[in-house]
Motif scaffolding. Sequence first.
Motif, PDB file in Angstrom:
ATOM      1  N   LEU A   1       0.835  -1.206   0.000  1.00  0.00           N
ATOM      2  CA  LEU A   1       0.000   0.000   0.000  1.00  0.00           C
ATOM      3  C   LEU A   1       0.868   1.254   0.000  1.00  0.00           C
ATOM      4  O   LEU A   1       0.609   2.209  -0.732  1.00  0.00           O
ATOM      5  CB  LEU A   1      -0.920   0.014   1.227  1.00  0.00           C
ATOM      6  CG  LEU A   1      -1.949  -1.111   1.333  1.00  0.00           C
ATOM      7  CD1 LEU A   1      -2.950  -0.803   2.427  1.00  0.00           C
ATOM      8  CD2 LEU A   1      -2.679  -1.300   0.006  1.00  0.00           C
TER       9      LEU A   1
ATOM     10  N   VAL B   1       2.441   1.861  -3.428  1.00  0.00           N
ATOM     11  CA  VAL B   1       1.430   2.383  -4.362  1.00  0.00           C
ATOM     12  C   VAL B   1       1.210   3.874  -4.104  1.00  0.00           C
ATOM     13  O   VAL B   1       1.154   4.682  -5.041  1.00  0.00           O
ATOM     14  CB  VAL B   1       0.109   1.596  -4.217  1.00  0.00           C
ATOM     15  CG1 VAL B   1      -1.044   2.341  -4.865  1.00  0.00           C
ATOM     16  CG2 VAL B   1       0.251   0.209  -4.829  1.00  0.00           C
ATOM     17  N   LEU B   2       1.147   4.256  -2.832  1.00  0.00           N
ATOM     18  CA  LEU B   2       0.910   5.662  -2.491  1.00  0.00           C
ATOM     19  C   LEU B   2       2.083   6.541  -2.885  1.00  0.00           C
ATOM     20  O   LEU B   2       1.898   7.603  -3.476  1.00  0.00           O
ATOM     21  CB  LEU B   2       0.617   5.800  -0.993  1.00  0.00           C
ATOM     22  CG  LEU B   2      -0.821   5.477  -0.595  1.00  0.00           C
ATOM     23  CD1 LEU B   2      -0.948   5.356   0.919  1.00  0.00           C
ATOM     24  CD2 LEU B   2      -1.777   6.549  -1.115  1.00  0.00           C
TER      25      LEU B   2
ATOM     26  N   GLN C   1       2.306   7.269  -6.406  1.00  0.00           N
ATOM     27  CA  GLN C   1       1.158   8.007  -6.934  1.00  0.00           C
ATOM     28  C   GLN C   1       0.480   7.177  -8.027  1.00  0.00           C
ATOM     29  O   GLN C   1       0.177   7.674  -9.117  1.00  0.00           O
ATOM     30  CB  GLN C   1       1.602   9.361  -7.474  1.00  0.00           C
ATOM     31  CG  GLN C   1       2.467  10.108  -6.471  1.00  0.00           C
ATOM     32  CD  GLN C   1       2.315  11.610  -6.550  1.00  0.00           C
ATOM     33  OE1 GLN C   1       1.435  12.148  -7.202  1.00  0.00           O
ATOM     34  NE2 GLN C   1       3.176  12.308  -5.840  1.00  0.00           N
ATOM     35  N   MET C   2       0.238   5.915  -7.703  1.00  0.00           N
ATOM     36  CA  MET C   2      -0.312   4.971  -8.658  1.00  0.00           C
ATOM     37  C   MET C   2      -1.832   4.956  -8.525  1.00  0.00           C
ATOM     38  O   MET C   2      -2.375   4.370  -7.603  1.00  0.00           O
ATOM     39  CB  MET C   2       0.261   3.595  -8.336  1.00  0.00           C
ATOM     40  CG  MET C   2       0.321   2.647  -9.493  1.00  0.00           C
ATOM     41  SD  MET C   2       1.055   1.074  -8.972  1.00  0.00           S
ATOM     42  CE  MET C   2       2.574   1.080  -9.917  1.00  0.00           C
ATOM     43  N   ASP C   3      -2.525   5.623  -9.451  1.00  0.00           N
ATOM     44  CA  ASP C   3      -3.980   5.630  -9.437  1.00  0.00           C
ATOM     45  C   ASP C   3      -4.518   4.271  -9.881  1.00  0.00           C
ATOM     46  O   ASP C   3      -3.750   3.365 -10.172  1.00  0.00           O
ATOM     47  CB  ASP C   3      -4.514   6.739 -10.354  1.00  0.00           C
ATOM     48  CG  ASP C   3      -4.369   8.102  -9.694  1.00  0.00           C
ATOM     49  OD1 ASP C   3      -4.108   8.149  -8.473  1.00  0.00           O
ATOM     50  OD2 ASP C   3      -4.514   9.112 -10.398  1.00  0.00           O
ATOM     51  N   LEU C   4      -5.832   4.133  -9.971  1.00  0.00           N
ATOM     52  CA  LEU C   4      -6.424   2.887 -10.434  1.00  0.00           C
ATOM     53  C   LEU C   4      -6.004   2.606 -11.879  1.00  0.00           C
ATOM     54  O   LEU C   4      -5.784   3.529 -12.650  1.00  0.00           O
ATOM     55  CB  LEU C   4      -7.952   2.965 -10.357  1.00  0.00           C
ATOM     56  CG  LEU C   4      -8.560   2.961  -8.955  1.00  0.00           C
ATOM     57  CD1 LEU C   4     -10.075   2.972  -9.060  1.00  0.00           C
ATOM     58  CD2 LEU C   4      -8.103   1.759  -8.150  1.00  0.00           C
ATOM     59  N   PHE C   5      -5.890   1.323 -12.213  1.00  0.00           N
ATOM     60  CA  PHE C   5      -5.579   0.876 -13.572  1.00  0.00           C
ATOM     61  C   PHE C   5      -4.245   1.408 -14.100  1.00  0.00           C
ATOM     62  O   PHE C   5      -4.163   1.907 -15.212  1.00  0.00           O
ATOM     63  CB  PHE C   5      -6.719   1.228 -14.536  1.00  0.00           C
ATOM     64  CG  PHE C   5      -8.050   0.690 -14.080  1.00  0.00           C
ATOM     65  CD1 PHE C   5      -8.324  -0.661 -14.179  1.00  0.00           C
ATOM     66  CD2 PHE C   5      -8.996   1.520 -13.514  1.00  0.00           C
ATOM     67  CE1 PHE C   5      -9.533  -1.168 -13.737  1.00  0.00           C
ATOM     68  CE2 PHE C   5     -10.211   1.025 -13.069  1.00  0.00           C
ATOM     69  CZ  PHE C   5     -10.477  -0.331 -13.185  1.00  0.00           C
TER      70      PHE C   5
ATOM     71  N   GLN D   1      -4.402  -2.168  -7.310  1.00  0.00           N
ATOM     72  CA  GLN D   1      -4.887  -1.038  -8.096  1.00  0.00           C
ATOM     73  C   GLN D   1      -5.437  -1.486  -9.455  1.00  0.00           C
ATOM     74  O   GLN D   1      -5.600  -0.653 -10.345  1.00  0.00           O
ATOM     75  CB  GLN D   1      -3.781   0.016  -8.271  1.00  0.00           C
ATOM     76  CG  GLN D   1      -3.353   0.712  -6.972  1.00  0.00           C
ATOM     77  CD  GLN D   1      -4.480   1.517  -6.366  1.00  0.00           C
ATOM     78  OE1 GLN D   1      -5.379   0.973  -5.705  1.00  0.00           O
ATOM     79  NE2 GLN D   1      -4.480   2.823  -6.566  1.00  0.00           N
ATOM     80  N   PHE D   2      -5.708  -2.753  -9.611  1.00  0.00           N
ATOM     81  CA  PHE D   2      -6.300  -3.298 -10.843  1.00  0.00           C
ATOM     82  C   PHE D   2      -5.411  -2.998 -12.062  1.00  0.00           C
ATOM     83  O   PHE D   2      -5.916  -2.653 -13.125  1.00  0.00           O
ATOM     84  CB  PHE D   2      -7.702  -2.715 -11.106  1.00  0.00           C
ATOM     85  CG  PHE D   2      -8.653  -2.764  -9.939  1.00  0.00           C
ATOM     86  CD1 PHE D   2      -9.475  -3.871  -9.740  1.00  0.00           C
ATOM     87  CD2 PHE D   2      -8.737  -1.714  -9.047  1.00  0.00           C
ATOM     88  CE1 PHE D   2     -10.357  -3.914  -8.671  1.00  0.00           C
ATOM     89  CE2 PHE D   2      -9.627  -1.754  -7.965  1.00  0.00           C
ATOM     90  CZ  PHE D   2     -10.438  -2.860  -7.786  1.00  0.00           C
TER      91      PHE D   2
ATOM     92  N   LEU E   1      -6.435   5.988  -1.044  1.00  0.00           N
ATOM     93  CA  LEU E   1      -6.258   5.264  -2.305  1.00  0.00           C
ATOM     94  C   LEU E   1      -7.521   5.287  -3.154  1.00  0.00           C
ATOM     95  O   LEU E   1      -7.454   5.549  -4.350  1.00  0.00           O
ATOM     96  CB  LEU E   1      -5.841   3.819  -2.025  1.00  0.00           C
ATOM     97  CG  LEU E   1      -4.357   3.630  -1.723  1.00  0.00           C
ATOM     98  CD1 LEU E   1      -4.091   2.235  -1.179  1.00  0.00           C
ATOM     99  CD2 LEU E   1      -3.520   3.876  -2.969  1.00  0.00           C
TER     100      LEU E   1
ATOM    101  N   GLN F   1      -8.107   8.394  -4.872  1.00  0.00           N
ATOM    102  CA  GLN F   1      -7.057   8.756  -5.826  1.00  0.00           C
ATOM    103  C   GLN F   1      -6.427  10.084  -5.411  1.00  0.00           C
ATOM    104  O   GLN F   1      -6.270  11.006  -6.218  1.00  0.00           O
ATOM    105  CB  GLN F   1      -7.618   8.840  -7.238  1.00  0.00           C
ATOM    106  CG  GLN F   1      -8.452   7.607  -7.568  1.00  0.00           C
ATOM    107  CD  GLN F   1      -8.417   7.244  -9.044  1.00  0.00           C
ATOM    108  OE1 GLN F   1      -7.654   7.783  -9.820  1.00  0.00           O
ATOM    109  NE2 GLN F   1      -9.241   6.294  -9.421  1.00  0.00           N
TER     110      GLN F   1
ATOM    111  N   ASP G   1      -3.481  12.114  -4.602  1.00  0.00           N
ATOM    112  CA  ASP G   1      -2.038  12.206  -4.734  1.00  0.00           C
ATOM    113  C   ASP G   1      -1.454  13.069  -3.615  1.00  0.00           C
ATOM    114  O   ASP G   1      -2.184  13.562  -2.765  1.00  0.00           O
ATOM    115  CB  ASP G   1      -1.674  12.786  -6.108  1.00  0.00           C
ATOM    116  CG  ASP G   1      -1.833  11.741  -7.212  1.00  0.00           C
ATOM    117  OD1 ASP G   1      -1.962  10.556  -6.880  1.00  0.00           O
ATOM    118  OD2 ASP G   1      -1.839  12.129  -8.389  1.00  0.00           O
TER     119      ASP G   1
ATOM    120  N   GLN H   1      -0.917  12.542   3.258  1.00  0.00           N
ATOM    121  CA  GLN H   1      -0.571  12.978   1.904  1.00  0.00           C
ATOM    122  C   GLN H   1      -0.129  14.447   1.883  1.00  0.00           C
ATOM    123  O   GLN H   1      -0.117  15.073   0.834  1.00  0.00           O
ATOM    124  CB  GLN H   1      -1.750  12.765   0.948  1.00  0.00           C
ATOM    125  CG  GLN H   1      -2.105  11.289   0.710  1.00  0.00           C
ATOM    126  CD  GLN H   1      -0.985  10.533   0.017  1.00  0.00           C
ATOM    127  OE1 GLN H   1       0.017  10.154   0.647  1.00  0.00           O
ATOM    128  NE2 GLN H   1      -1.115  10.323  -1.268  1.00  0.00           N
TER     129      GLN H   1
END
Lengths: 479, 479
Positions: A137, A140-141, A144-148, A172-173, B141, B144, B146, B172
């Motif tokens: 987690l 990912v944060l 700055q990894m958004d969905l998809f 994050q799919f 998350l 989204q 950032d 954040q």
Amino acid sequence: MYELHFAVPMAGAILCTLNSRLDAAMVSVLLEHSQAKILFVDYQLLEIAQEALNLLRERGTELPIIVLLTDSDCSSTIDITSMSYEYEKLVDVGHNDFNIVRPQSEWDPISVNYTSGTTSRPKGVVYSHRGAYLNSLATVLLFQMDLFPVYLWNVPLFHCNGWCLPWGVAAQFGTNICLRKVSPENIFDNIIQHKVTHMAGAPTVLNMIVNSALIYRKPLKHKVVVMTGGSPPPPQILSKMEEIGFSISHLYGLTETYGPGTFCAWRPEWDMLPPQERSKMKSRQGVPHVGLEEIDVKDPATMESVVADGKSVGEVMFRGNTVMSGYYRDLKATKEAFRDGWFHSGDLAVKHCDGYIEVKDRLKDVIVSGGENISSVEVETVLYSHPAVLEAAVVARPDDHWGETPCAFLKLKDGSDANAEEIITFCRERLPHYMAPKTIIFQEMPKTSTGKIQKYILREKAKALGSTSGPIDCEKYCS
Amino acid sequence: MYELHFAVPMAGAILCTLNSRLDAAMVSVLLEHSQAKILFVDYQLLEIAQEALNLLRERGTELPIIVLLTDSDCSSTIDITSMSYEYEKLVDVGHNDFNIVRPQSEWDPISVNYTSGTTSRPKGVVYSHRGAYLNSLATVLLFQMDLFPVYLWNVPLFHCNGWCLPWGVAAQFGTNICLRKVSPENIFDNIIQHKVTHMAGAPTVLNMIVNSALIYRKPLKHKVVVMTGGSPPPPQILSKMEEIGFSISHLYGLTETYGPGTFCAWRPEWDMLPPQERSKMKSRQGVPHVGLEEIDVKDPATMESVVADGKSVGEVMFRGNTVMSGYYRDLKATKEAFRDGWFHSGDLAVKHCDGYIEVKDRLKDVIVSGGENISSVEVETVLYSHPAVLEAAVVARPDDHWGETPCAFLKLKDGSDANAEEIITFCRERLPHYMAPKTIIFQEMPKTSTGKIQKYILREKAKALGSTSGPIDCEKYCS
């Protein structure tokens, strides 16, 4: 390997990913030490695996089961039918209503990662389910990894379980793009073809990109976030990556901190700085991510925090959920690493007044000359700013008078030219005299599979040179 | 309140944020039940607080210490000097080297949140440090969010600790914009002035925005992510918000799940759908966030999962780290809520073939007419698609023949006109006959402070009407 990052823990087993560049002897040592029960082998590495098994057989050790992984370009010289197990066939006979074997405790191990070999003997770093979840987690944060997201795998999955991103990308799919070979051509091609949004790489990978031939480069039509880490990135490489159009972030950590531990959180006000200052800011290792409890720079003797003045040097220490459980079957090394209740990184750093840390050197890479500490990273930064230098590594060379002097190993850019005298003059104009290298050696760099320069090999070479005999004696060693 | 979300846990104490719209009697009940030791009171609520303390005094209960919070526009009628403690003065005498009192266990409570009063008696929902930490990360998350977000606080901090975002925004490095009054004018002004990147709000807040006078609206020059939740959002409201330029996401949860529990993760392929279909997709409650272990739709009698066919209805159930520890001082209600090892939400939903859940109704809001279950949400969705309807709520009215029939409460838009007969015809054209309301009542909606319509008040009113006497008898109840 990506699929196995889910299948193995869901079967109640423990992952142990081996470096694909290891030789059969080392593979056999790690198979024995890890007590692996099943060995999944890519067809390209089958020979090494079989050789390693032969070594185990000779030593009378119990052999793991081998499962072969093939690929579309799999060579016909491999007699697949003779293999007991083939991965795709096993998957075919699997069923969806499989019962997940959950860990009994969240502290149960999920993986063992052997350190990459910048030190002599690999140690088995144990990750827990809890730590891997939180580091996924956090990564990912900070990414700055958004969905998809579409993630390009330059960082090998055997390096800190790919910074825990197999799990993070899935959370994050995301889409995973895997490469058999990390090259500028492959990187640019895949970015364009698959609309890659995120990738990562050691500074040497970035160096390869910024020094790649223009014919391999393609204009970036969308934002590509690049995370770099693994060794301190020279500011010049960061600014060149940004010139190409990459959005660069910098993180810092060790195998023992599940990969990323700190990151250089970018402050909007730094956007206004001149490019050189920006890159300098960005090359700092920064602040802990949200998965980590605490990070500090301490005097290892007194365990006092150093003053946050950007000058006082101490050792970077960690504690929290995303610090390893310990070294597998090595209580002594575990106790040593965790003495006084903090994980000792072996990295020397300063703390700036804004709380950001900056790594100055590995403890064992510091050069002590005439009683003065010289940061090899600082000397390397100057060397990287020389227009002819492609790669630079500075280590200690023994000296009868000074104790040690800086010895620089250099690889020049294709078609570039520079002699040792010029380089030393260049350094003396930019550094105190005692910090400028006294020895310059031009050669190819020995590297780990993750692209880190293996300084211990260079250190041995510098040691073999014997005492520095004069101020400039380097010419004779140039190849 | 934002500062206290850090100060109180760091002092080793437990937060208990009270709804600012409660009356003195309810405040005194909650102060007594929560056993609060210190009461921080905004100057605007001082009178209610003092009245509540008088009630406690009369009952012989120990009184909490009062700390007054003032503001720049603080009325001069308050004699601040007479107060024992004033917040800003306390902060002034504080010191930076304060020792943080850390929780002994990560399962220790960090807060008690009283449910908002759509049910009759408020229950004290206990959050742990562990759950709050994980829900903060998960909410960041799914939002989204950032680095360096600018967050506009439409969702009150006393509602599920502001969905755990006081901690999430801080993690954040964000900026918080607080409003004394949530109005379309204030929202648009603040978005423009502070470059707000994220905000949240119940569907009623969005409804207020999309129906606001054009003079209050300002063109959005940057991306503003809006998360909505708290009750099922009518698809029409979502599409109108997108027409204005907001980037809308939809989440679902309860006070018992620390606010957000699931979110409607948006799939890129849905971008291609026609607007109406898009909004329908977006109005689904979706999939669990990464902080939650499991969510399922089950038959509460057998505890079997319902078939994922988009039709079979069951109760939404949760388990995982971000589900409450229990109801404070209410073992019976806790056991009831957690029977069979799952938290029972009381919400009825279907599971679609892609795994996304869609809430059809609150268990107690379902209307049973002639043996058929009618989802009040489905009838409301049709009512919201009528051009004259501003707000709609459908409840059961007793009926001697059918058992119950749907009774719709409506508020029309300013300047709009529609009579009951028209509305019923409109519904019959779009729904099976038995689902169309038999009774229509035009009135203002009773609401909780978080903007939820208080259906239990409407249910009582519908009950008081007695049995439906004929197919259309509504005119006489219209105001």
